[in-house]
Every structure is written in C-alpha cells, then in structure tokens.
Design a protein around this motif. Structure first.
Motif, PDB file in Angstrom:
ATOM      1  N   UNK A 141       9.764  17.168   2.288  1.00 40.56           N
ATOM      2  CA  UNK A 141       9.526  18.566   1.904  1.00 40.56           C
ATOM      3  C   UNK A 141       8.158  18.655   1.233  1.00 40.56           C
ATOM      4  N   UNK A 142       7.758  19.901   0.926  1.00 37.04           N
ATOM      5  CA  UNK A 142       6.457  20.095   0.268  1.00 37.04           C
ATOM      6  C   UNK A 142       6.519  19.716  -1.216  1.00 37.04           C
ATOM      7  N   UNK A 143       7.693  19.831  -1.848  1.00 35.52           N
ATOM      8  CA  UNK A 143       7.806  19.465  -3.273  1.00 35.52           C
ATOM      9  C   UNK A 143       9.065  18.625  -3.464  1.00 35.52           C
ATOM     10  N   UNK A 144       9.120  17.924  -4.589  1.00 35.29           N
ATOM     11  CA  UNK A 144      10.274  17.069  -4.917  1.00 35.29           C
ATOM     12  C   UNK A 144      10.594  16.099  -3.790  1.00 35.29           C
ATOM     13  N   UNK A 145       9.573  15.576  -3.153  1.00 30.75           N
ATOM     14  CA  UNK A 145       9.813  14.609  -2.074  1.00 30.75           C
ATOM     15  C   UNK A 145       9.101  13.307  -2.401  1.00 30.75           C
ATOM     16  N   UNK A 146       9.807  12.205  -2.216  1.00 27.89           N
ATOM     17  CA  UNK A 146       9.164  10.904  -2.381  1.00 27.89           C
ATOM     18  C   UNK A 146       8.463  10.594  -1.057  1.00 27.89           C
ATOM     19  N   UNK A 147       7.270  10.013  -1.157  1.00 29.99           N
ATOM     20  CA  UNK A 147       6.446   9.807   0.045  1.00 29.99           C
ATOM     21  C   UNK A 147       7.089   8.879   1.059  1.00 29.99           C
ATOM     22  N   UNK A 148       6.924   9.245   2.328  1.00 32.11           N
ATOM     23  CA  UNK A 148       7.214   8.280   3.422  1.00 32.11           C
ATOM     24  C   UNK A 148       5.958   7.435   3.628  1.00 32.11           C
ATOM     25  N   UNK A 168     -10.064   3.129   1.891  1.00 34.32           N
ATOM     26  CA  UNK A 168      -8.831   3.739   2.406  1.00 34.32           C
ATOM     27  C   UNK A 168      -7.643   3.004   1.775  1.00 34.32           C
ATOM     28  N   UNK A 169      -6.726   3.741   1.168  1.00 34.74           N
ATOM     29  CA  UNK A 169      -5.541   3.103   0.565  1.00 34.74           C
ATOM     30  C   UNK A 169      -4.281   3.839   0.989  1.00 34.74           C
ATOM     31  N   UNK A 170      -3.220   3.070   1.122  1.00 32.09           N
ATOM     32  CA  UNK A 170      -1.927   3.626   1.525  1.00 32.09           C
ATOM     33  C   UNK A 170      -0.846   3.224   0.530  1.00 32.09           C
ATOM     34  N   UNK A 171       0.059   4.173   0.236  1.00 37.31           N
ATOM     35  CA  UNK A 171       1.248   3.870  -0.558  1.00 37.31           C
ATOM     36  C   UNK A 171       2.484   3.984   0.309  1.00 37.31           C
ATOM     37  N   UNK A 172       3.593   3.446  -0.171  1.00 34.45           N
ATOM     38  CA  UNK A 172       4.888   3.442   0.548  1.00 34.45           C
ATOM     39  C   UNK A 172       4.852   2.599   1.811  1.00 34.45           C
ATOM     40  N   UNK A 173       3.825   1.788   1.971  1.00 33.13           N
ATOM     41  CA  UNK A 173       3.668   1.008   3.204  1.00 33.13           C
ATOM     42  C   UNK A 173       3.779  -0.492   2.950  1.00 33.13           C
ATOM     43  N   UNK A 174       4.116  -0.872   1.727  1.00 31.26           N
ATOM     44  CA  UNK A 174       4.209  -2.280   1.320  1.00 31.26           C
ATOM     45  C   UNK A 174       4.851  -2.259  -0.068  1.00 31.26           C
ATOM     46  N   UNK A 175       5.233  -3.409  -0.625  1.00 30.48           N
ATOM     47  CA  UNK A 175       5.837  -3.387  -1.965  1.00 30.48           C
ATOM     48  C   UNK A 175       4.927  -2.748  -3.009  1.00 30.48           C
ATOM     49  N   UNK A 176       3.619  -2.848  -2.819  1.00 32.44           N
ATOM     50  CA  UNK A 176       2.683  -2.217  -3.755  1.00 32.44           C
ATOM     51  C   UNK A 176       1.607  -1.497  -2.940  1.00 32.44           C
ATOM     52  N   UNK A 177       0.852  -0.615  -3.603  1.00 36.21           N
ATOM     53  CA  UNK A 177      -0.191   0.137  -2.892  1.00 36.21           C
ATOM     54  C   UNK A 177      -1.186  -0.845  -2.251  1.00 36.21           C
ATOM     55  N   UNK A 178      -1.710  -0.472  -1.082  1.00 35.93           N
ATOM     56  CA  UNK A 178      -2.619  -1.378  -0.369  1.00 35.93           C
ATOM     57  C   UNK A 178      -3.948  -0.724  -0.053  1.00 35.93           C
ATOM     58  N   UNK A 179      -5.050  -1.409  -0.334  1.00 40.73           N
ATOM     59  CA  UNK A 179      -6.356  -1.030   0.219  1.00 40.73           C
ATOM     60  C   UNK A 179      -6.423  -1.631   1.617  1.00 40.73           C
ATOM     61  N   UNK A 180      -6.911  -0.897   2.586  1.00 37.45           N
ATOM     62  CA  UNK A 180      -6.994  -1.413   3.954  1.00 37.45           C
ATOM     63  C   UNK A 180      -8.284  -2.222   4.105  1.00 37.45           C
ATOM     64  N   UNK A 181      -8.280  -3.411   3.533  1.00 33.83           N
ATOM     65  CA  UNK A 181      -9.508  -4.208   3.453  1.00 33.83           C
ATOM     66  C   UNK A 181     -10.047  -4.571   4.833  1.00 33.83           C
ATOM     67  N   UNK A 182      -9.132  -4.887   5.767  1.00 33.00           N
ATOM     68  CA  UNK A 182      -9.600  -5.305   7.103  1.00 33.00           C
ATOM     69  C   UNK A 182     -10.231  -4.121   7.833  1.00 33.00           C
TER      70      UNK A 182
END
Ligand code: FAD
Length: 292
Positions: A191-198, A219-233
C-alpha cells in the motif's frame, strides 16, 4: 501473553550522562526512545520482566545541526523532524522522502532515526539513502565514543554491532561534493502507507561533461538481503561507460550478485529480484522513473 507493565522495571534518566551510566550498570536493559518498534514487542509480552531504559524524555540527542562539512543528526530526531528540516530537504532529499514513507504520520511523529537503525530490520526505509549518502554512525557509552561507517553497524537481521552499554548518539551525513545529475528514492510495498517494503531503493548518478558517460553511480537496496546492500558490482561496472541498452542489461544481470532476496509473508524472492532489476533499468534508462 500480553504485555504486563507491572512486571517491568523502568529506568528514567534525566540526562544523557545519567542514561549512559544507567546502561553501563544494566547492559541487558532495553533502550526505548520513540517506542514504535518496542510497543509491538510490549504487546506480545516480549518485554515482560525486562528492564526498560526510557530515553524518551531526553531532548539533547534530538537536535539536527548543520556543520561546515555536513549534517549532524541526533539519534532521537524523528522521521517528521527529518522530513521538515530545510537542509535535509535541500541536500539530502532522498532521506526526507524515505522518512515520509515510514509507517503513517503517527509513526513518523514518534519513530526516530536511531531507533530505525538499532532495530536493524532488513526493510528499514531510511537505510538505502543513508547507505548512498555515506553516513557515519556516532556511538556513545561510558567507555567513550566511536564512529562507524553506516554499513558496519549491521550484523544481520535485527542484529547490530553495538556492544554492551552502547547507544547510537547521532548520524553524520557529509555534504556531497557535486550535485547528482539524477536521483531516486523508490519504495515498493503493498500500500502507499503503513506498508513494509518488498524492496526499497535509493540511487544517485553523475554524468561526465559529455552528459553521456557515467562518472559515478551509487545505488542501494533494502529488503533484498539480511542487511541493506550497496550494489558495488553494478556501481563499478557502469562507471566510465555510456548507458547503452547492452550496458543496462549487463548491469541488471550483475545486480543479482549483490543481493540475496528471500521468500517471506510480504513477497517472493523472484518478485523482489524482478522489481529491483526493473527499478535499476528504469533509473539507468533514457527516461528514468524517479517519482516516489
Ligand atoms: C505500524 C508500524 C509501521 C511501521 N512502518 C515502518 C516503515 O514503513 N518503515 C520502517 O523503516 N520502519 C517502520 N516501522 C518501524 C519503526 O517505526 C521504526 O523503526 C522507528 O524508526 C523506530 O524508532 P523508535 O524510536 O520508535 O524505536 P524504539 O521502538 O524506541 O526502539 C527500537 C529498537 O532500537 C533500540 N534503540 C532505539 N534507539 C536507540 C539508540 N539511540 N541507541 C541504541 N538502541 C536504540 C531499542 O532498544 C529497540 O531495540 C513501523 C513500525 C510500526 C509499529
């Protein structure tokens, strides 16, 4: 079992100095600031019989201060304070946008940036902006102070590298040397509010003088690994290249190597990966989709 306030011991220090001393003496105590995460635990009875270090009355660490080199954000600053701060809006707009997507207005009014980080959810919405702004986390205890690069505060799902008796005191954001050519914050939830990120993304790109060659990408992504990730590659691959369809396709393939999404109640690993790849492709593409 529901929460039972009478089973808890609540410590209410009046100053930061008293708070650090109290935490040093009772390092199994649970610090409480906005209480938005802890009230969920309270409701489940998980705080029964525990010692609570109630820091909610301490104003010292809520200040946001502009320095010569950046912004020094007290850990107790709320998501609302951050959204409304003129320097955050101007110089760190992706953080302001992220704070505006945390829960609803009530959560934003109580929830703090330090609590968001200490809770260390893989889906923390402020984390991708903090990761690409190269934030530093200031930590305090009676033993002294130390400073960590933002990504080093996380040890895994809901785990930090904080040691006994340590509190997050502040988050420091260095001013960017050059304004990015394009920037984006995108949260994908139910949803637009009260939603945890996919999935949740923050990105900035700088082009060279020819306006075609990538000078830098963060570029960084959350919810895609146990912790937030910078897309270093991905970041290393696109630096110095022109964003042809072939380069964007290769960058999108490389994204997989930087993340490890899982299936859970909110989404599937396949959906998370496909959506994140689409966000990256849009961002690098000729008409970047950068609206929140
Ligand atoms: C309905 C709801 C919706 C939500 N939606 C979102 C969302 O969309 N996105 C998102 O990212 N989060 C969301 N959250 C999570 C939460 O609101 C945020 O993580 C918030 O920023 C936590 O801050 P707080 O001050 O309330 O933390 P608290 O609940 O007070 O504490 C959280 C944890 O951090 C520790 N802690 C707090 N401050 C410190 C400190 N300075 N030093 C060391 N440890 C500390 C506490 O001991 C506890 O373990 C949601 C929560 C609820 C209940």
């Amino acid at each position: 079992m529901r929460g039972s306030a009478s089973s808890m011991t609540v410590l209410r220090p009046r100053t930061v100095h008293e708070a650090l001393a109290a935490y040093a003496n009772a390092s199994n105590a649970i610090p409480l600031v906005g209480g938005t995460d802890l009230m969920v635990s309270w409701n489940l009875g998980e705080l029964n019989d525990r010692v609570i270090l109630d820091l909610s009355g301490l104003a010292d660490w809520s200040r946001i201060t502009e320095t010569k080199t950046g912004l020094y954000i007290g850990a107790f600053a709320t998501h609302t304070q951050l959204q409304q701060h003129p320097v955050v809006q101007k110089d760190f707009p992706l953080l302001a946008k992220a704070c505006a997507t945390v829960g609803g207005v009530q959560i934003q009014n109580r929830g703090t940036i330090g609590g968001n980080i200490a809770n260390a959810s893989p889906a923390g919405d402020t984390f991708p902006p903090l990761a690409i702004y190269d934030a530093r986390v200031h930590i305090a205890s009676t033993r002294g102070r130390r400073v960590l690069p933002f990504l080093d505060i996380f040890a895994g799902v809901k785990k930090t590298t904080l040691r006994g008796g340590e509190l997050i005191e502040a988050i420091e954001l260095p001013f960017l040397e050059y304004e990015p050519s394009i920037e984006m914050f995108r949260k994908v939830g139910t949803r637009a509010a009260q939603a945890i990120s996919k999935t949740v993304a923050a990105a900035m790109i700088w082009f060279s003088e020819d306006e075609e060659t990538v000078w830098d990408l963060r570029f960084a992504l959350g919810s895609m690994a146990p912790t937030v990730r910078r897309l270093r590659k991905v970041e290393a691959y696109v630096r110095g290249r022109k964003l042809t369809p072939a380069v964007i396709a290769e960058a999108s393939k490389l994204l997989k190597a930087d993340v490890s999404p899982i299936d859970d109640v909110r989404s599937t690993a396949a959906y998370r990966l496909a959506t994140s790849q689409r966000l990256l492709e849009y961002f690098l593409g000729p008409e970047p989709d950068v609206e929140p």
